[in-house]
Design a protein around this motif. Sequence first.
Motif, short mmCIF file in Angstrom:
data_model
loop_
_atom_site.label_atom_id
_atom_site.label_comp_id
_atom_site.label_asym_id
_atom_site.label_seq_id
_atom_site.Cartn_x
_atom_site.Cartn_y
_atom_site.Cartn_z
N PHE A 155 12.15 15.63 14.26
CA PHE A 155 10.79 15.71 14.80
C PHE A 155 10.78 16.03 16.29
N ALA A 156 11.87 15.75 16.99
CA ALA A 156 12.03 16.09 18.41
C ALA A 156 10.83 15.62 19.23
N GLU A 157 10.22 16.55 19.99
CA GLU A 157 9.11 16.15 20.87
C GLU A 157 7.83 15.79 20.11
N HIS A 158 7.83 16.03 18.80
CA HIS A 158 6.66 15.69 17.98
C HIS A 158 6.82 14.31 17.32
N ASP A 159 7.86 13.57 17.69
CA ASP A 159 8.17 12.32 17.00
C ASP A 159 7.01 11.33 17.00
N ARG A 160 6.37 11.14 18.15
CA ARG A 160 5.28 10.17 18.23
C ARG A 160 4.11 10.58 17.34
N TRP A 161 3.80 11.87 17.33
CA TRP A 161 2.70 12.35 16.49
C TRP A 161 3.00 12.14 15.01
N VAL A 162 4.21 12.46 14.62
CA VAL A 162 4.58 12.30 13.21
C VAL A 162 4.54 10.82 12.82
N VAL A 163 5.08 9.96 13.67
CA VAL A 163 5.04 8.52 13.38
C VAL A 163 3.60 8.05 13.27
N GLY A 164 2.74 8.53 14.17
CA GLY A 164 1.34 8.14 14.12
C GLY A 164 0.65 8.59 12.84
N LEU A 165 0.94 9.81 12.41
CA LEU A 165 0.34 10.31 11.17
C LEU A 165 0.85 9.51 9.96
N LEU A 166 2.13 9.16 9.99
CA LEU A 166 2.68 8.34 8.91
C LEU A 166 2.00 6.98 8.87
N GLN A 167 1.79 6.38 10.04
CA GLN A 167 1.12 5.08 10.10
C GLN A 167 -0.30 5.16 9.54
N LEU A 168 -1.02 6.22 9.90
CA LEU A 168 -2.38 6.38 9.37
C LEU A 168 -2.36 6.59 7.86
N ALA A 169 -1.38 7.34 7.38
CA ALA A 169 -1.27 7.56 5.94
C ALA A 169 -0.99 6.25 5.21
N VAL A 170 -0.13 5.41 5.79
CA VAL A 170 0.17 4.11 5.19
C VAL A 170 -1.10 3.27 5.08
N LEU A 171 -1.86 3.20 6.17
CA LEU A 171 -3.08 2.40 6.17
C LEU A 171 -4.12 2.99 5.22
N GLY A 172 -4.15 4.31 5.11
CA GLY A 172 -5.07 4.95 4.17
C GLY A 172 -4.71 4.61 2.73
N LEU A 173 -3.43 4.66 2.39
CA LEU A 173 -3.01 4.33 1.03
C LEU A 173 -3.22 2.85 0.73
N LEU A 174 -2.98 1.99 1.70
CA LEU A 174 -3.22 0.56 1.50
C LEU A 174 -4.72 0.29 1.33
N SER A 175 -5.55 1.07 2.02
CA SER A 175 -7.00 0.93 1.84
C SER A 175 -7.40 1.35 0.44
N LEU A 176 -6.78 2.42 -0.07
CA LEU A 176 -7.05 2.88 -1.43
C LEU A 176 -6.68 1.80 -2.44
N VAL A 177 -5.53 1.17 -2.24
CA VAL A 177 -5.12 0.08 -3.13
C VAL A 177 -6.16 -1.04 -3.12
N GLY A 178 -6.59 -1.42 -1.93
CA GLY A 178 -7.58 -2.49 -1.82
C GLY A 178 -8.90 -2.15 -2.48
N TRP A 179 -9.33 -0.92 -2.30
CA TRP A 179 -10.60 -0.47 -2.90
C TRP A 179 -10.50 -0.44 -4.42
N GLN A 180 -9.41 0.11 -4.94
CA GLN A 180 -9.25 0.24 -6.39
C GLN A 180 -9.09 -1.13 -7.06
N LEU A 181 -8.48 -2.07 -6.36
CA LEU A 181 -8.26 -3.40 -6.94
C LEU A 181 -9.40 -4.37 -6.64
N GLY A 182 -10.39 -3.90 -5.93
CA GLY A 182 -11.54 -4.74 -5.63
C GLY A 182 -11.26 -5.85 -4.63
N LEU A 183 -10.30 -5.62 -3.73
CA LEU A 183 -10.01 -6.61 -2.71
C LEU A 183 -11.12 -6.60 -1.65
#
Length: 284
Positions: A203-231
Amino acid sequence: MLQRLRQYALLVRLHRPVGILLLLWPTLWALWLAADGFPDPLVLLIFVAGVTLMRSAGCAINDFADRHVDGHVTRTRDRPLATGQIRPTEAVLVAMFLALIAFGLVLMTNALTVALSFVAVLLAATYPFMKRFHHLPQVHLGTAFAWGIPMAYTAQTGQMPDAMAWVLFVATILWATAYDTMYAMVDRPDDLRIGIKSSAILFAEHDRWVVGLLQLAVLGLLSLVGWQLGLGGFYFAGLGIALLLAAYQQWLIKDREPALCFRAFLNNNSFGAVIWLAIVLEVM
């Protein structure tokens, strides 16, 4: 004898339990969600012990794989194999011994979980060698760390995991890729010098951006889990705190200072714990 045992403890990183916890949190997420409450006590005990054993075995195999390079890396040059305190064959035997104990624990679950455990062993045994072949060994590590999720579901329910379990599985892979990239940012100068591959180098100089996008994707998927399971509120409040922790990690790695990158990596223990606590409060 005591000195020998101390070297074995250093080999399997008992002095640095954060790796055990990072492997454990997603497994605990899965156990509580699969049970929709407190999981079977025996299953819980098996997985806590199994995670500890397999992470320890993985450390031993990792040091065996890296025995010729650890001495050239600032962070790892004092490891027992790098200093010659432990022989390579000893490390392999320690890994095999720990893995066999873990397998014995899995035999106390059910046939489906036992079948899935062979994949876990394969992932754990092959991960340490991946940095020689491609720049994304962090994804391989993430898959190994996430494999406890389908195993937890099958052990708790006796059935193959449902769709949301696999969404949780993918979220964990992305999360591990993010935090292990922070970890790799610590070693990047040494890795470049000795020719080791990593996501931080890719990722070189884009490392922070890629990590940030991964973090947002994780939170998005966890939100989907919560929504689908009625949490409800507890769960999504936990995700809100996790978002703040992710932002804090971004602040820590902004200058790519190795010590602060390592602190950001360690902070992911809090990230995983907060999500587990949110699930517990929601389903209990």
